[in-house]
Design an enzyme around this catalytic site. Structure first.
Site, PDB file in Angstrom:
ATOM      1  N   SER A  86      23.463 -19.931  37.962  1.00 34.63           N
ATOM      2  CA  SER A  86      23.558 -19.102  36.762  1.00 34.63           C
ATOM      3  C   SER A  86      22.341 -19.215  35.867  1.00 34.63           C
ATOM      4  O   SER A  86      22.299 -18.577  34.808  1.00 34.63           O
ATOM      5  CB  SER A  86      24.806 -19.486  35.949  1.00 34.63           C
ATOM      6  OG  SER A  86      25.974 -19.222  36.692  1.00 34.63           O
ATOM      7  N   SER A 100      20.233 -18.134  30.395  1.00 36.04           N
ATOM      8  CA  SER A 100      21.070 -18.156  31.599  1.00 36.04           C
ATOM      9  C   SER A 100      21.272 -16.733  32.101  1.00 36.04           C
ATOM     10  O   SER A 100      20.808 -15.763  31.501  1.00 36.04           O
ATOM     11  CB  SER A 100      22.410 -18.822  31.290  1.00 36.04           C
ATOM     12  OG  SER A 100      23.099 -18.112  30.280  1.00 36.04           O
ATOM     13  N   TYR A 101      22.001 -16.606  33.194  1.00 38.14           N
ATOM     14  CA  TYR A 101      22.202 -15.303  33.832  1.00 38.14           C
ATOM     15  C   TYR A 101      22.804 -14.322  32.834  1.00 38.14           C
ATOM     16  O   TYR A 101      23.848 -14.600  32.225  1.00 38.14           O
ATOM     17  CB  TYR A 101      23.118 -15.462  35.041  1.00 38.14           C
ATOM     18  CG  TYR A 101      23.196 -14.236  35.920  1.00 38.14           C
ATOM     19  CD1 TYR A 101      22.081 -13.770  36.588  1.00 38.14           C
ATOM     20  CD2 TYR A 101      24.392 -13.542  36.079  1.00 38.14           C
ATOM     21  CE1 TYR A 101      22.145 -12.645  37.399  1.00 38.14           C
ATOM     22  CE2 TYR A 101      24.476 -12.424  36.887  1.00 38.14           C
ATOM     23  CZ  TYR A 101      23.340 -11.984  37.544  1.00 38.14           C
ATOM     24  OH  TYR A 101      23.402 -10.868  38.333  1.00 38.14           O
ATOM     25  N   PRO A 102      22.165 -13.145  32.632  1.00 35.72           N
ATOM     26  CA  PRO A 102      22.589 -12.264  31.535  1.00 35.72           C
ATOM     27  C   PRO A 102      23.710 -11.290  31.863  1.00 35.72           C
ATOM     28  O   PRO A 102      24.013 -10.434  31.046  1.00 35.72           O
ATOM     29  CB  PRO A 102      21.289 -11.499  31.224  1.00 35.72           C
ATOM     30  CG  PRO A 102      20.579 -11.413  32.538  1.00 35.72           C
ATOM     31  CD  PRO A 102      20.919 -12.680  33.273  1.00 35.72           C
TER      32      PRO A 102
END
Length: 852
Positions: free
Chosen positions: A152, A333-335
């Site tokens: 992530s 982090s992963y959007p």
């Protein structure tokens, strides 16, 4: 030693992963795919010495399309698209991703997939598997050597953890994306092709290249039109208020009337006269209460997009692109996530430590470290990715503009979630004047809490009241009756539209920005001040037309039902083909009814737009009737012959002018010259009839003269062909006659060109005289000063073999330079905008979310 091939979704992501896993000791080399490098290092894998190759794709390797015979808009009935065979094709042929994966995967022992951890990423996993598995050393033995990394964030901790916990790719999630792609292709193409041909063939001022329909795009537009309808149907109504001001010591207070407003002026005047008769009054009641303003929950994608639009004035499409870039760079982090609660094992202290050197917020962070952070509010766990958080500290020197503003908001939002609620004291004074009740309120912030970092939400301390006690005497200093009127709602903001889309299940966290961007690009809405979405006349007429024929086409309910079926596929509870066939049958029936009833929509178009015969200006002669055709400048620009009642397509986004009044030998139409607005100064002659419908089955439907196979026409490819293009490997390098006197040769498919000798009086290709290297010889003539040896005015020869031409023109050097620099993928010059017709936009090189 085993060989492990690891594939990421983007070249920059592959580089970051390789750098982390190799501790910065990898070696990089170019691959045959122009954008992709291969990063190599040695380590161990499953207890064995291993050579690692880390590289990437560029989004989807494949795209879905119909067989070529179905891509001719004029020859195919749109209803046939519901049953037409579909196929996968190379999404970016010029990048050589397919060959690149085959080459790098040949003989490997393991395949590890580092694609984005969502359904779309899972789908790309299986695209890569389909290419690489057949050439793996153990490819035919099963899938045990094909693994998937789940992560992530691009941090050392997350990447190493993902490498230690590899899993199996999820086929069902990939199939759910396949189903969405096929449905969107069939539905979008059928409706869009029919609408575009029907309405653009009748009206000249629609100002849109495509009259597109999309299962998500159209309900998104419908929300905007619904608000527009409320605004236009709103009838303002007058009302009256009593405004009172009182004085206590040196403070003047504005009072609020408990009745708020009255719609009868006579009644309001009666109350006002009673109040005006009073000059002094007293405080009858004082209420003091402790209140709090709750801190936000953890940040997900939809909330980030809402705040970017409403607070930062950054549109959702742009905000998503920035967030992706920040993620790849390791800042956040992963959007793409729907989750609003932190995992149980989330290390808050570690992240606070990373942020302690933030140039603007370090004091707040250090205070949290010292006094301890507060437990975040519980949100929703959607089971996908953790909420969006910062992953490392950044400075304004590293990030700038919108990138810094969005990153700064994400940092502040995260800190707000681990701070205290804002606490304040609210005091309300009740005052009676002539038996009418009035109040005034004020508040004092006792503990700012999270508002110390989200200061734009701060309470207004100017509302503080003086120290008043019950019974305090007040002087009435002003009483007046003010007239007002009710006002209509405003146009939807992007933030409000995102909320509606989320509520009704239109799109996903990733695809919502794409749908909003689509309705803007199609000229269905315009963005006004405060990022509000105002529907255009075209958008309004379309939605009203759908409601006149079949409201289901504009409502979100149908897409929501389809989405439920797609979720069942992803969960392994529904059959892929059964779901696709069921949804296709429903939309086929609706399309047939829409087609038969389109006159109901056309009635709205008739009163809103100008007939094609009344638009445009005479431009060039029709080859069929020899009468002048009109040039319609509004999008899509086209030629219209009123005598023949026929429309001819033209390339878009450029200028059109007559080409020396020359005529096409095939159909007798006058040629026109198109120059694209790309700064390349490349001008292409074309015949409107041939461009609309190619006379050659094997040539593109949008055929220009430099692609024409006519044997004797001096403008055709056959008369000007020099050599096959080595850049795109699909086109032909031809002499660009309109470029005179700055002569050059260009590819008729991609943007590659080679400058020839300037100021030549004449240049032509000797088509019957080819060199041994299969390059057609070229003749260059000069009237005045010549660059040729001995002052010769003319020279014929091969550009690849003739020593003088090699020295003067340097074709091979130009090819090498442009191969290194990279040339955009092949396209038909100035394509007239009619793609497959479903309005697909591929952010990050991939089609996202719940459809279009």
């Amino acid at each position: 030693m085993v060989v492990v091939l690891m594939i990421a979704e983007k070249p920059s992501l592959a580089q970051s992963i390789a750098k982390i896993l190799s501790h910065g000791r990898m070696k990089s080399r170019k691959g045959i795919a122009k954008p992709c490098h291969v990063h190599e290092y040695h380590d161990t894998f499953h207890g064995q010495p291993a050579q690692f190759r880390v590289t990437s794709v560029c989004g989807h390797v494949y795209s879905l399309d119909f067989q070529s015979q179905y891509n001719n808009w004029n020859a195919v009935d749109p209803v046939d698209l519901f049953d037409a065979e579909v196929k996968r094709k190379d999404a970016n042929p010029s990048q050589n991703i397919y060959k690149f994966l085959k080459q790098e995967g040949d003989g490997i022992d393991y395949l590890v997939l580092w694609l984005d951890c969502d359904r779309e990423g899972e789908n790309i996993c299986f695209e890569v598997i389909d290419i690489v598995k057949p050439v793996m050393k153990f490819g035919r033995a099963g899938d045990q050597n094909i693994l998937r990394a789940k992560f992530s964030a691009i941090t050392d901790k997350d990447i190493f953890r993902a490498m230690e916990t590899l899993i199996t790719p999820n086929k069902n999630e990939a199939l759910s994306v396949d189903a969405r792609q096929e449905l969107d292709l069939r539905i979008g193409c059928a409706f869009t092709r029919f609408q575009t041909r029907f309405f653009q063939g009748k009206y000249g001022d629609l100002d849109s290249s495509l009259i597109s329909y999309g299962p998500c795009q159209t309900p998104t537009l419908a929300f905007c039109v619904e608000r527009d309808d409320k605004i236009k149907s709103f009838e303002p109504e007058k009302y009256w208020k009593i405004d009172v001001k009182v004085r206590y010591n040196n403070s003047t207070l504005a009072l609020q009337w408990d009745r708020a407003r009255i719609f009868d002026k006579n009644v309001a005047s009666m109350f006002c006269e009673d109040v005006m008769a009073v000059t002094r009054t007293k405080v009858t009641k004082i209420t003091t209460s402790q209140k709090s303003r709750t801190k936000p929950i953890a940040l997900n994608t939809v909330e980030m997009l809402r705040k970017a639009s409403s607070g930062l004035n950054i549109g959702p499409h742009h905000a998503m692109a920035i967030a992706e870039r920040l993620y790849i760079q390791g800042y956040i982090s992963y959007p793409r996530t729907e989750t609003t609660t932190y995992p149980e094992n989330f290390d808050f202290r570690e992240l606070l430590g990373k942020l302690s050197s933030h140039e603007d917020l370090s004091q707040h962070v250090k205070l949290l470290q010292k006094s301890g952070f507060n437990k975040p509010k519980k949100g929703q766990d959607a089971g996908d990715h953790p909420p969006i958080t910062p992953m490392k500290v950044a400075s304004k020197a590293e990030l700038s503009g919108d990138s810094w503003r969005l990153y700064d908001y994400i940092v502040r939002h995260y800190l707000a979630t681990v701070m205290e609620d804002c606490r304040y004291t609210q005091t309300t004074c009740t005052i009676e004047i002539a038996k009418e009740t009035f109040t005034c309120s004020g508040m004092i912030v006792t503990s700012p809490g999270f508002l110390s970092v989200m200061n734009w939400l701060g309470q207004d301390d100017s509302q503080n009241l003086p120290n008043l006690d019950r019974g305090a005497a007040l002087e009435v200093v002003e009483v007046k009756l003010s007239e007002h009127q009710t006002s209509p709602p405003d146009y939807l903001t992007e933030s409000e539209l995102i909320t509606l889309m989320e509520k009704h299940g239109i799109g996903t966290d990733a695809s919502i920005p794409v749908h909003i961007n689509n309705i803007c690009e199609r000229n269905y809405v315009k963005i006004t001040g405060s990022r509000r979405l105002q529907p255009t006349q075209l958008g309004i007429v379309l939605i009203h037309g759908y409601h006149k024929i079949d409201s289901d086409l504009a409502l979100p309910t149908m897409r929501a039902d389809v989405e439920k079926q797609l979720n069942l596929i992803a969960a392994g509870k529904a059959d892929f083909r059964a779901v696709v066939n069921y949804a296709t049958d429903i939309f086929r029936s609706k399309f047939c009814y829409f087609k038969d009833s389109v006159s109901n929509m056309d009635q709205l178009f008739e009163v809103s737009f100008t007939p094609l015969a009344e638009t445009g200006k005479p431009f060039c002669k029709c080859g069929s009737c020899s009468r002048y055709m009109k040039l319609v400048a509004a999008k899509p620009s086209r030629l219209y012959c009123q005598t023949c009642n026929q429309t001819y397509n033209l390339p878009q986004n450029g200028t059109i002018k007559l080409y020396k009044e020359l005529k096409c030998p095939i159909d007798n139409f006058e040629l026109v010259l198109f120059a694209a607005n790309t700064g390349t100064s490349k001008a292409v002659p074309l015949c409107p009839a041939c461009y609309t419908k190619s006379p050659y089955p094997d040539v593109s439907a949008t055929m220009t003269c430099n692609q024409c196979l006519h044997l004797s026409c001096p403008h055709s490819m056959m008369q000007n062909r020099i050599i096959n293009c080595q850049i795109c490997n699909q086109g032909t390098i031809v002499l660009d006659a309109p470029s005179a006197p700055k002569w050059r040769m260009t590819c008729n498919r991609c943007k590659f060109f080679v400058p020839l000798l300037p100021n030549a009086s004449k240049v032509f290709v000797k088509e019957d005289d080819a060199c041994k290297c299969k390059t057609n010889k070229i003749t260059i003539e000069f009237k005045d000063e010549s660059p040729f040896p001995d002052g010769k005015k003319s020279r014929s020869g091969c550009l690849k073999c003739d020593d003088i031409f090699i020295k003067l023109i340097k074709m091979e050097s130009v090819i090498e330079e442009q191969l290194t620099r990279g040339i955009p993928k092949p396209s038909n010059p100035g394509s007239h905008g009619k793609s497959r017709g479903h309005g697909r936009k591929r952010g990050r090189g991939r089609g996202r979310g719940r459809g279009r």
